[in-house]
Motif scaffolding. Structure first.
Motif, PDB file in Angstrom:
ATOM      1  N   THR A  42      -0.936 -11.712   4.595  1.00 39.40           N
ATOM      2  CA  THR A  42      -1.011 -13.020   3.948  1.00 39.40           C
ATOM      3  C   THR A  42      -0.742 -14.073   4.995  1.00 39.40           C
ATOM      4  N   ARG A 170       3.029 -13.905  -2.589  1.00 39.11           N
ATOM      5  CA  ARG A 170       2.530 -13.552  -1.261  1.00 39.11           C
ATOM      6  C   ARG A 170       3.439 -14.108  -0.167  1.00 39.11           C
ATOM      7  N   LEU A 190       0.723  -6.264   0.414  1.00 40.63           N
ATOM      8  CA  LEU A 190      -0.176  -7.335   0.004  1.00 40.63           C
ATOM      9  C   LEU A 190      -1.605  -6.844  -0.175  1.00 40.63           C
ATOM     10  N   ALA A 191      -2.032  -5.920   0.654  1.00 41.59           N
ATOM     11  CA  ALA A 191      -3.369  -5.346   0.480  1.00 41.59           C
ATOM     12  C   ALA A 191      -3.460  -4.590  -0.842  1.00 41.59           C
ATOM     13  N   ASP A 194      -3.494  -7.157  -3.706  1.00 39.60           N
ATOM     14  CA  ASP A 194      -4.804  -7.792  -3.869  1.00 39.60           C
ATOM     15  C   ASP A 194      -5.778  -6.875  -4.605  1.00 39.60           C
ATOM     16  N   VAL A 197      -4.848  -6.868  -8.239  1.00 37.71           N
ATOM     17  CA  VAL A 197      -5.263  -8.110  -8.892  1.00 37.71           C
ATOM     18  C   VAL A 197      -6.744  -8.069  -9.235  1.00 37.71           C
ATOM     19  N   GLU A 198      -7.574  -7.627  -8.306  1.00 35.23           N
ATOM     20  CA  GLU A 198      -9.016  -7.573  -8.555  1.00 35.23           C
ATOM     21  C   GLU A 198      -9.343  -6.627  -9.706  1.00 35.23           C
ATOM     22  N   ALA A 240      -3.020 -15.471 -10.055  1.00 35.16           N
ATOM     23  CA  ALA A 240      -3.576 -14.155  -9.738  1.00 35.16           C
ATOM     24  C   ALA A 240      -4.887 -13.900 -10.468  1.00 35.16           C
TER      25      ALA A 240
END
Length: 343
Positions: A42, A170, A190-191, A194, A197-198, A240
């Motif tokens: 991030t 983040r 964080l990866a 993410d 979240v998707e 998000a």
């Protein structure tokens, strides 16, 4: 009597001094930190890039570094082993670091309860920290968000001050990855976040249309609030998942960078006229009864979400916490809530 009192005070002072000397003279390298989990990349906060006057090789040799924060510059361990956490425990747990002690404010919340097991309670930051307990835990780093007790804590161990809600999820992960020497774990977390979240966005799109708006309403014993995009599920809902707020909330709360906006009961309809209303209630001290009265009112009955049976009960204990670990779990809890209400 006065002599006896003076004698007792002298004895108490001596005991506290001995405790402080013991804390200062402890060996900070006797315990290894717990194994780390994952974390991801991030934009790194400014303090994460600050390394003071020492070069990286010098830091590695000394095991110390300079950390710049809101209260000044503090020399801290490059890889802290015994951390006391005031409020930021969820960020540390997300990175696989279990503090030796933490405040008890969030320990009761369900999304953190399992991971919190084994952490010593050091008191409440607002009603009174247990300084003797903190000393006995021999911390090599203390992190706090309470300015009033900063000087007391700084006399016990290196202490850094981070204002609450300065960083979002983040930002917290990036910052604590730097503070704890867990940069790789922070990047991986964080990866993974993410990706989560998707995946959650796809599920949410099946339950809330792209043009539908959502509002977060919080009723309390004597007042009411509209939440923005940082707390009470606001980060998950607005940031998000990218769900839309009504124009009034966007303008008066989110664009103003407010965590929440206190409103009068008479203007609830101006802010909560959304396709979906997520309602949280602080039930203590008559809050539950007051919420029931409001829900029976004509103002509440006129809300589109009420008329279309799209009011969702947002559990206070589940969504009150705003740390990274809780936020990750709130993604699943939010979808479960929508699916349950859809029937």
């Amino acid at each position: 009597m006065k002599a006896t009192l003076r004698y007792r005070l002298l004895i108490a002072g001596a005991l506290i001094a001995l405790l402080l000397l013991a804390a200062c003279g402890k060996d900070n390298g006797t315990e290894a930190s717990p194994s780390a989990t994952s974390s991801a990349e991030t934009s790194v906060p400014a303090s994460a890039a600050a390394s003071g006057s020492e070069t990286p090789s010098a830091e590695q040799e000394s095991g110390k570094r300079i950390y710049e924060h809101a209260m000044g510059s503090t020399e801290i361990p490059t890889h802290p082993q015994r951390v006391i956490s005031i409020q930021y425990t969820g960020a540390m747990l997300a990175l696989g670091v279990k503090p030796v002690g933490a405040d008890d404010e969030w320990s009761v919340y369900p999304l953190l309860k399992e991971e919190w097991a084994g952490i010593e309670d050091v008191g409440d930051p607002w009603t009174g920290l247990n300084l003797e307990k903190i000393i006995s835990l021999q911390p090599d780093l203390i992190v706090t968000h309470v300015e009033q007790t900063y000087e007391q804590l700084a006399k016990i161990a290196p202490t850094i001050f981070i204002p609450w809600l300065k960083y979002d999820v983040r930002g917290q992960i990036a910052e604590f990855g730097d503070i704890l020497g867990k940069q790789e774990e922070a990047a991986q977390w964080l990866a993974d976040f993410d990706a989560k979240v998707e995946a959650t966005k796809l599920k949410a799109a099946e339950l809330i249309g792209p043009d539908e708006t959502v509002a977060i309403v919080n009723l309390r014993p004597t007042n009411q609030f509209i939440y923005g995009n940082s707390a009470m599920g606001g980060y998950v809902i607005y940031q998000a998942l990218g769900l839309k707020a009504p124009e009034t909330i966007q303008r008066d709360v989110i664009d103003q960078k407010l965590a929440m906006l206190e409103i009068s009961e008479e203007v609830i309809g101006d802010y909560a006229s959304a396709d979906h209303v997520f309602l949280s209630v602080l039930e203590a001290d008559g809050g539950k009864e007051r919420a029931e009265e409001i829900k029976k009112s004509g103002l509440w009955a006129k809300l589109p979400a009420v008329q279309n049976n799209r009011v969702h009960d947002l559990d206070w204990d589940t969504y009150f916490t705003t740390d990274p670990l809780s936020t990750l779990k709130q993604l699943d809890a939010f979808i479960e809530l929508l699916e349950r209400d859809r029937g």
